[in-house]
Each structure stands twice: as structure tokens, then as C-alpha cells.
Design a protein around this motif. Structure first.
Motif, PDB file in Angstrom:
ATOM      1  N   LYS A  55     -30.106 -15.670   0.802  1.00 20.31           N
ATOM      2  CA  LYS A  55     -29.001 -14.628   1.299  1.00 20.31           C
ATOM      3  C   LYS A  55     -29.103 -13.375   0.460  1.00 20.31           C
ATOM      4  O   LYS A  55     -28.605 -12.765  -0.180  1.00 20.31           O
ATOM      5  CB  LYS A  55     -27.711 -15.073   0.874  1.00 20.31           C
ATOM      6  N   ILE A  56     -30.639 -12.738   0.800  1.00 19.86           N
ATOM      7  CA  ILE A  56     -30.859 -11.380   0.147  1.00 19.86           C
ATOM      8  C   ILE A  56     -29.910 -10.309   0.790  1.00 19.86           C
ATOM      9  O   ILE A  56     -30.126 -10.294   1.963  1.00 19.86           O
ATOM     10  CB  ILE A  56     -32.098 -11.037   0.217  1.00 19.86           C
ATOM     11  N   ASP A  57     -29.189  -9.565   0.124  1.00 21.13           N
ATOM     12  CA  ASP A  57     -28.537  -8.226   0.646  1.00 21.13           C
ATOM     13  C   ASP A  57     -29.342  -7.126   0.365  1.00 21.13           C
ATOM     14  O   ASP A  57     -29.682  -6.672  -0.812  1.00 21.13           O
ATOM     15  CB  ASP A  57     -27.149  -8.254  -0.075  1.00 21.13           C
ATOM     16  N   PRO A  58     -30.061  -6.666   1.500  1.00 24.00           N
ATOM     17  CA  PRO A  58     -31.088  -5.631   1.362  1.00 24.00           C
ATOM     18  C   PRO A  58     -30.548  -4.082   0.504  1.00 24.00           C
ATOM     19  O   PRO A  58     -31.379  -3.395   0.086  1.00 24.00           O
ATOM     20  CB  PRO A  58     -31.617  -5.176   2.664  1.00 24.00           C
ATOM     21  N   ARG A  81     -30.490  -7.607  -6.164  1.00 24.80           N
ATOM     22  CA  ARG A  81     -31.378  -8.518  -5.153  1.00 24.80           C
ATOM     23  C   ARG A  81     -32.682  -8.967  -5.844  1.00 24.80           C
ATOM     24  O   ARG A  81     -33.100 -10.206  -5.620  1.00 24.80           O
ATOM     25  CB  ARG A  81     -31.604  -8.063  -3.749  1.00 24.80           C
ATOM     26  N   LYS A  82     -33.229  -8.204  -6.813  1.00 23.94           N
ATOM     27  CA  LYS A  82     -34.471  -8.239  -7.249  1.00 23.94           C
ATOM     28  C   LYS A  82     -34.509  -9.480  -8.146  1.00 23.94           C
ATOM     29  O   LYS A  82     -35.723 -10.004  -8.771  1.00 23.94           O
ATOM     30  CB  LYS A  82     -35.127  -7.167  -8.036  1.00 23.94           C
ATOM     31  N   MET A 124     -38.529 -15.784  -8.606  1.00 22.47           N
ATOM     32  CA  MET A 124     -38.230 -17.032  -8.117  1.00 22.47           C
ATOM     33  C   MET A 124     -39.039 -17.361  -6.985  1.00 22.47           C
ATOM     34  O   MET A 124     -39.833 -18.410  -6.515  1.00 22.47           O
ATOM     35  CB  MET A 124     -36.978 -17.780  -8.087  1.00 22.47           C
ATOM     36  N   THR A 125     -39.112 -16.360  -6.086  1.00 23.44           N
ATOM     37  CA  THR A 125     -39.583 -16.482  -4.800  1.00 23.44           C
ATOM     38  C   THR A 125     -41.165 -16.407  -4.552  1.00 23.44           C
ATOM     39  O   THR A 125     -41.889 -17.058  -3.987  1.00 23.44           O
ATOM     40  CB  THR A 125     -39.184 -15.352  -3.825  1.00 23.44           C
ATOM     41  N   LEU A 126     -41.759 -15.239  -5.855  1.00 20.54           N
ATOM     42  CA  LEU A 126     -43.366 -15.520  -5.805  1.00 20.54           C
ATOM     43  C   LEU A 126     -43.454 -16.826  -6.193  1.00 20.54           C
ATOM     44  O   LEU A 126     -44.801 -17.381  -6.029  1.00 20.54           O
ATOM     45  CB  LEU A 126     -43.466 -14.473  -6.939  1.00 20.54           C
ATOM     46  N   HIS A 127     -42.844 -17.525  -7.247  1.00 22.05           N
ATOM     47  CA  HIS A 127     -43.385 -19.006  -7.681  1.00 22.05           C
ATOM     48  C   HIS A 127     -43.147 -19.963  -6.457  1.00 22.05           C
ATOM     49  O   HIS A 127     -44.235 -20.665  -6.213  1.00 22.05           O
ATOM     50  CB  HIS A 127     -42.052 -19.407  -8.541  1.00 22.05           C
ATOM     51  N   LYS A 128     -42.274 -19.663  -5.639  1.00 21.73           N
ATOM     52  CA  LYS A 128     -42.096 -20.572  -4.458  1.00 21.73           C
ATOM     53  C   LYS A 128     -43.454 -20.292  -3.476  1.00 21.73           C
ATOM     54  O   LYS A 128     -44.207 -21.057  -2.832  1.00 21.73           O
ATOM     55  CB  LYS A 128     -40.804 -20.449  -3.773  1.00 21.73           C
ATOM     56  N   ALA A 129     -43.734 -18.799  -3.313  1.00 20.79           N
ATOM     57  CA  ALA A 129     -44.579 -18.536  -2.376  1.00 20.79           C
ATOM     58  C   ALA A 129     -46.044 -19.089  -2.860  1.00 20.79           C
ATOM     59  O   ALA A 129     -46.798 -19.682  -2.136  1.00 20.79           O
ATOM     60  CB  ALA A 129     -44.871 -17.285  -2.132  1.00 20.79           C
TER      61      ALA A 129
END
Lengths: 179, 626
Positions: free
Chosen positions: A27-30, A35-36, A41-46
Motif C-alpha cells: 500500500k504505497i502512497d506515492p 514510502r521509501k 524490502m521490495t528489492l529483496h523480494k524482487a
């Protein structure tokens, strides 16, 4: 303006669907400056999905986080854990922590490099093996330590490298000649 | 299913219920007929298949239908890694060493079913040759005092009820129901606890600053980015007793007025991440994290943030940058994080081991804690003892213990009959301590006085087969790779130092370059931006100070006394001893040894790659290294 795309990242790669769903769940709010904090964690997931972080994946993430591609790329290049090139199917990691080093880890590394004909940080041309060095896995009692994928080899001696590699060649269905 | 605990009274009831879970292990007066098999789940033991061992025990228990009488379980690190995998059987308290998965059968049939100790798996003390079954008798454990590690090797870290059963979360309850934040901070200050990340700054005063600065939000961060190579203390605590850390964080949060905490942990520790997440989820379910904790109106929650392999992120301002999703580059201090930290809000950053000490201080009182240790350094310190030492392991000793006691009594001395040369504490930021300082007490001041530092707890023992110039080069290489590049002294200065050191190990050093090395090493600490750069020259400074003769041997005589720097080595065959067995020639990878059978062999120095194979192969002492 045609851009060469890495083979992993054609639109049809289901990895993108998975990554997209993961980012949705955050649920990123731009417009929220905080948000950063979920970027790493997202990079780990990717990286766990694709195995590495090619430009297409970086741009995708940058878009979803509403940050620049330069920012994402800057973060990736800063941290050792992230890689922008694919690794071998069998990842050989040699621990270079101090305990392993004083117990001869650099000689073990040379052994693996000689056996596979590549240097640390490289992948064999057939994509089967890659060699990396890493910092302390915390199993100092087993120094020197070699990790092959997730398997730990402890107290590795000089001359053992080829034997360890053979174990994995067998997995590739390759016959190993008896010596 | 665990239900929410609404108040202190319910927590006490829960404690009474849960006490029974751990009574066989934790109650010295237990006289029931149950038995408990506890297996070490530390990283060393797990690599030696201790998980398989527990499975085998569980299978045997099931086969014999003894589920109600015997239980097998995994716990955090017991510490004595050298002898792993380790098994402790309660209530008799019999300690087995080097237990393989297939030994489960013997232990089960002889010990559990027939009450007979399995002699072949009992520890034999190497000096006296006495067999010892009680771990507290062993020289390795005798001097130790486990405070931060109190629950490692006692409870199952994945079961919150076991933590509650040893009195867990009662300190938090006491603090938030009976004390004002100021009172709690006062207790922390009286205890004298100092930051276990290495610097030793008073934790109580840090919290006081965190309280003093105003902010609409405040944060508590647990620094679990254990980047020091050769150190695994924080990993052991996170894997063995994550709840202690969470409880410590919650107390810190109450004191400074924070409602959100983060644990910044290395991605290289997947098991610790997993256990920590399990612990956080369990604490949330019980209402020990979240909104309105124990009905007091105090809110606090914890999230995990993964590091991604950057040593500098152990520095608190770099760590904060990393949590904010940036490159982990440090920022100038002041402002300190206590004033402006995460998202510019007041933030307290504490190390794992520091936080694990907090609940005990409130349980047993600050006076109890302050009487342990020395005048200026209170409590205990956990060390990861490794390198050329007989007993590699995780040890916790009172401050003031001497290095000699740590390395020779607990560590059992230097391995393979080698001679002690130096102990390196503090990792890439610390220094090498030579033999003449072995009787120095371990505390923050004494270690910095002799050019090293406490550091986070890595303690690497080096013997006469280690070249100190090469060790200094090794640490510099590490720093150069990990330097974030933000400030010039660190980015360029350490690189120049590495170049000089590399030259010296290759025999290209001169007295001039040695002087240049010294001057760089003295300038960088005064000019670098953050702790990483300021301390980076320590390994060089300390080796220059205590091992100048080795540097001189490299520079003036082009000789490496320890026989490590290959470029300075030289192998020769003594004609009078060589019988021409051809063994060396056959073992030479580059075929540079010539000679027919039964004739003296000769090494072609041009082709020789100095691998040392011939030296190992020769059974007649004819090959020598110069």
C-alpha cells in the motif's frame, strides 16, 4: 529507440505479476515521503523472484514507488547483497570472515577458482556455477566455511574443491569419471 | 490459542501456567519423572546437523509412546561450538558433546530409558583427562556469567510461552505499570550499562537524551547489523532469545516516548530474521506489542527492516539512511539521532546485546547489575571467540576478566600447539593485542588504552603462523571495499594505505613508504566523517606499534617471518637430505621440480608459484622454506 531486454524480463514473465502483487500489498502512497522505507524490502523480494535486478525490474520498481530510476539504481549499487547480473545455478560462496581467513580461506578460494576457471564474482559460461566471497556466516567453528547454495561445508581443506564441485555435477546428470 | 493479556495480573497468572513448561529445565528443585532433551540450535551445531538430531529424538519418543514423559526440543546457542552438536539432558543436567544424528538412539536407549550415562559422548577435559558431565564444571563454562545469553540454551526461542515461563515480559510490565519514564531512566543510569555495540556510551543517558528532545513521533531502533567479520554474538541472541530484545526495545520506547520500533538486521542471517518475526507476531497476539499494552495506554509496535550487506550501516546515521530507503551513507553528527534521527524525529539506536541486558536490570535491580564488572564498565560482555584457539565458541564473561583467562582458560589456548601471537578485538575498527598485554582486564578503557577497542565482541586469536602485516592488509582490504565513499580521508586515504601494505607484502616496500603509512594512519582518524573511517587505521596502527619488527623484516630483509606472504617465500631442496623419491615432483602443479628417481631434485625458481605443495609432500625434511 529499441532497447535490448534481458531474457528474464519479457512482459510475459510471471515474476512481474508476483512483484506487482507484492508491491500492492505494501500500500504505497506515492506522495508520502516515508514510502521509501519499504524500498529495500521490495528489492529483496524482487531479487528472490528474478535472481537478480536487471534494469527492467529496477524501472518497474521505481515507477511503482514514484521515485527515479537513478535512486533505485543508486541503492542497488551501494549494497553488496544486490546484483544486477545473473548468478550461476549453483552458487559457491566462500566465507572471508576473519576466522576463516586466518584458517586459510584465501587458498580455498583459489582452489575453486582454479577448478572452475573463473574468478570470484563471475559465472561459468554454461551458467552452472558462480563463485562469490562473503563476510562471515557466523559458523566460525567450522572455519574455513564454504556455502554451496544453502549447504554448509565446514573445515574445508585444500584439494577438496573439485570433490565438492563433482557432487553438483552429478546433479546436472553429468557422469563424473572415476579417477 | 493464545489470547490477549489485558493487565499485569493476567501476565502473572500466565507466568504461573507457563512455568510448568520449563520446570524440568529451569527449576533446580524439580523432582518429577519427566525428562527433557535440549539440543543446541546455534549456527555451528545446525551446520553439523543438530536439527536432524532433534527429529531423531522425536521419532524415538513417539515410537516408545513416551510423549507425556519425555520431550525433545531445540534451543538457542549453548556457546561451546567447538564440541558441537551439543545436547543437555534435564533434570539430571548431563551435557553430551559432539553428538551425531545417529547417536540419538544410544542416548535414548541408554540414558532416557535406563538412566545410564553414555560415556563415549561425555566431555573429557583435555588437561586433566577427567570426564565431566556438568557443564558448569568445564573450564569453558566455569568463568562465564550469562546475562545477555541467559535464555540461550534454556528455552525454545520459537515458543513465547517458554519465555513467559522464565519470567519474560514481567520487567516491561513492572516498568509501564509502576514507574514513570524518568524513574526507569534513572534505574538504567544507576545500573551503569554501556552500549555493547562497542563504544560503551551509557544507555541510560542515551535514553535521557531521547526523552529530552521533543517530537510528534519518536523511534527506537535495534541495531542488529552485525557486520564485523568473525563475530556472531548478536546473531546468537536473536536466534536464541529474540523476545528479550523485543522486551528491551519496548522498555526503551516507554522511557523515551516512542511508539514505533525497528529492528535493522542483516539479510545474511535468515534464521534470525525468521525467529524474530515469529517472536514479534507472538508478542502482538498476546497484546505485549501493539495498542494499549497491558491496559496502560502505552502503544508500541516493532517492524523488521533488512539490511543488504553494507558494513557501514552498523554506524547509526548510516543505518537510519538505510531504513529510509537510501544508500547507507552516514551523516555528520551533531545532530545526533537522539535529536534528529529517523525521518528527522528523535531516535534511540541500541545494539542487540545492550537491549537483551535491559529486562534483567529491571528484574534484579540496578545495584545487582552494577556490582558485576569493573569500576567503569559494568556487567558482562559476550565474545565470539574464534581463529587459532582450541575452544571456538560464544562466551559471556564479567567485565574485568583478563584476556589471558578468556583465551587460555576458557578458550583452552592456541590450537595445534601454536604459539600465541596476538588477539584481535573490535574487528576492522579494533587493534591487535600482543602477548605482553594478556593480563589486561577486559573493559572499555583498558582496551582502548592499548590501542584496540571493545568493539561488538569479535575476538580472533592469532598464532605464530599468522603474518601481522598480512592481517593488517586483510582488514584494510575490508575497509576499502566497505567505505561508502562519502568523505575523502576514508575513500582515498584507506585505499592508499592498502596499496602501501600490498607493496610491503610483495617485497616492494621501503622505509619511506612505511613512514608514509604511519602518517596516513595517524591523519585519517582525525579527518574521516564517521566511525568507520575514524577507526579504520586501528589494525595498522596497532600492528605498527607492536609488530614493527615484522614490518621491518618485510621491508629491509624482504622476508616474511610467519611464512605467509607468498611473494617473499622461497622453496629449496637440500641436496644432502633429498633421496630422489620423486614425491615432490609428482605433487608440483606447475612441474617446476626436475630430477630423475634416486637423484637429487631441483626447484626451478623462475617457474615456482610457491604453493608449498612440495614442502607438504616431502617425508624426509629435504624441502625448506626460506
Amino acid at each position: 529507440m529499441t532497447e535490448q531486454k534481458s531474457p528474464c524480463c519479457t512482459e510475459s514473465n510471471p515474476g512481474f505479476i508476483e512483484l506487482d502483487a507484492y508491491i500492492d500489498s505494501l500500500k504505497i502512497d506515492p506522495i508520502d515521503p516515508e514510502r521509501k522505507e519499504k524500498l529495500i524490502m521490495t528489492l529483496h523480494k524482487a531479487q528472490s523472484i528474478f535472481g537478480y535486478l536487471p534494469a527492467e525490474v529496477q524501472k518497474f520498481i521505481a515507477n511503482r514507488f514514484a521515485v527515479s530510476h537513478a535512486h533505485v539504481s543508486g541503492v542497488i549499487s551501494f549494497y553488496n547483497y544486490f546484483t544486477t547480473t545473473p548468478k550461476g545455478k549453483t552458487k559457491i560462496s566462500i566465507c572471508m570472515g576473519t576466522a576463516c581467513y586466518v584458517n586459510g580461506a584465501n587458498k580455498i578460494l583459489q582452489d575453486f577458482e582454479n577448478a572452475l576457471g573463473i574468478k570470484a564474482g563471475q559465472v561459468t559460461p554454461d551458467g552452472r556455477f558462480s563463485i562469490e566471497t562473503l563476510r562471515c556466516v557466523g559458523a566460525c567453528v567450522l572455519a574455513p566455511v564454504v556455502l554451496v547454495n544453502d549447504h554448509v561445508y565446514g573445515k574445508v581443506k585444500q584439494g577438496q574443491a573439485e570433490k565438492i564441485i563433482e557432487e553438483y555435477l552429478v546433479e546436472y546428470g553429468e557422469k563424473v569419471e572415476e579417477q | 490459542m493464545s489470547t490477549r493479556i489485558e493487565n499485569f495480573e493476567q501476565l502473572r497468572q500466565k507466568y504461573e501456567e507457563c512455568k510448568r513448561l520449563v520446570e524440568v529445565r529451569a527449576d533446580p528443585d524439580y523432582d518429577g519423572d519427566k525428562k527433557f532433551i535440549l539440543v543446541c540450535g546455534g549456527p555451528g551445531c545446525v551446520s553439523l546437523k543438530s536439527l536432524q538430531l532433534v527429529e531423531n529424538f522425536e521419532k524415538l519418543i513417539k515410537e516408545h509412546g513416551l510423549e507425556n514423559k519425555v520431550q525433545a526440543s531445540i534451543s538457542g546457542c549453548f556457546g561451546f561450538c567447538e564440541k558441537g552438536p551439543l545436547v543437555n539432558i534435564f533434570p539430571e543436567n548431563i551435557f553430551y558433546v559432539q553428538v551425531k544424528p545417529e547417536d540419538a538412539k544410544d542416548i535414548f536407549e541408554q540414558h532416557i530409558l535406563n538412566n545410564k550415562v553414555v560415556d563415549r559422548l561425555v566431555y573429557i577435559e583435555p588437561v586433566s583427562q577427567k570426564s565431566m558431565t556438568d557443564s558448569l564444571e568445564m573450564p569453558f563454562y566455569k568463568r562465564q556469567m550469562r546475562i545477555a545469553l541467559r535464555n540461550c540454551g534454556l528455552i525454545d526461542p520459537e515458543i513465547v510461552e517458554e519465555y513467559l515461563g522464565v519470567g519474560g515480559y514481567q520487567s516491561l510490565a513492572k516498568v509501564i505499570t509502576q514507574m514513570t519514564p524518568e524513574e526507569a531512566i534513572e534505574i538504567m543510569k544507576r545500573s551503569g550499562l554501556g552500549g555493547r555495540g562497542g563504544a560503551g556510551f551509557s544507555t541510560g543517558r542515551k535514553w535521557e537524551f531521547g526523552r529530552m528532545y521533543k517530537g510528534d513521533r519518536k523511534y527506537v531502533i535495534c541495531n542488529a547489523d552485525e557486520g564485523d567479520p568473525g563475530a556472531f554474538m548478536d546473531r546468537a541472541i536473536m536466534e536464541g532469545d529474540a523476545h528479550s530484545v523485543i522486551e528491551g526495545m519496548a522498555i526503551a520506547a516507554y522511557c523515551i516516548g516512542a511508539d514505533q520500533g525497528y529492528v535493522y538486521i542483516r539479510a545474511e542471517y535468515p534464521q534470525a530474521v525468521k525467529r524474530l518475526q515469529i517472536a514479534i507476531d507472538a508478542a502482538r497476539k498476546l497484546g505485549l506489542l501493539g495498542k494499549n499494552i497491558l491496559g496502560t495506554g502505552f502503544n508500541f509496535d516493532v517492524d523488521v527492516r533488512l539490511g543488504a550487506g553494507a558494513f557501514v550501516c552498523g554506524e547509526e546515521t548510516a543505518l537510519i539512511q538505510s531504513i529510509q530507503g537510501n544508500r547507507g551513507e552516514p551523516t555528520t553528527k551533531p545532530p545526533f539521532p537522539a535529536e534528529r534521527g529517523l525521518w528527522q524525529k528523535p531516535t534511540v539506536v541500541n545494539n542487540v546485546e545492550t537491549l537483551a541486558n535491559v529486562p534483567v536490570i529491571f528484574e534484579k535491580g540496578p545495584e545487582w547489575f552494577a556490582q558485576i564488572g569493573t569500576e567503569n564498565s559494568k556487567g558482562t560482555k559476550v565474545f565470539a571467540l574464534a581463529g587459532k584457539v582450541n575452544n571456538v565458541g560464544l562466551v559471556e564473561v564479567p567485565m574485568g576478566t583478563t584476556l589471558r583467562q578468556l583465551i587460555f582458560e576458557i578458550g583452552g589456548g592456541v590450537r595445534d600447539g601454536g604459539k600465541f601471537k596476538a588477539a584481535q578485538s573490535g574487528g576492522p575498527s579494533g587493534g591487535c593485542i600482543p602477548e605482553q598485554f594478556l593480563d589486561t582486564p577486559i573493559d572499555y578503557q583498558s582496551l582502548s588504552k592499548i590501542g584496540s577497542m571493545m568493539g561488538s565482541g569479535g575476538m580472533i586469536v592469532m598464532s605464530d603462523s599468522d603474518c601481522m602485516v598480512n592481517i593488517a592488509r586483510f582488514y584494510l582490504e575490508f575497509v576499502v571495499e566497505e567505505s561508502c565513499g562519502r568523505c575523502v580521508p576514508c575513500r582515498i586515504g584507506t585505499k592508499r594505505m592498502l596499496e602501501i601494505l600490498t607493496d610491503i607484502t610483495k617485497g616492494k616496500g621501503t622505509l619511506d613508504t612505511l613512514a608514509e603509512l604511519q602518517s596516513l594512519a595517524e591523519t585519517i582518524p582525525d579527518t574521516a566523517l564517521c566511525g568507520l573511517g575514524q577507526t579504520a587505521p586501528n589494525p595498522v596502527l596497532s600492528t605498527l606499534r607492536y609488530f614493527m619488527d615484522e614490518y621491518k623484516a618485510h621491508v629491509e630483509e624482504k622476508r616474511c617471518p610467519a611464512g605467509v606472504c607468498t611473494d617473499l617465500l622461497h622453496y629449496e631442496i637440500l641436496p644432502e637430505k633429498c633421496i630422489g623419491c620423486t614425491s615432490c615432483a609428482r605433487g608440483c602443479p606447475v612441474n617446476c621440480i626436475s630430477g630423475s628417481p634416486k637423484q637429487t631434485h631441483v626447484i626451478d625458481q623462475e617457474k615456482c608459484i610457491k604453493c608449498g605443495n612440495c614442502l607438504q609432500k616431502c617425508r624426509f625434511g629435504a624441502v625448506i622454506r626460506k
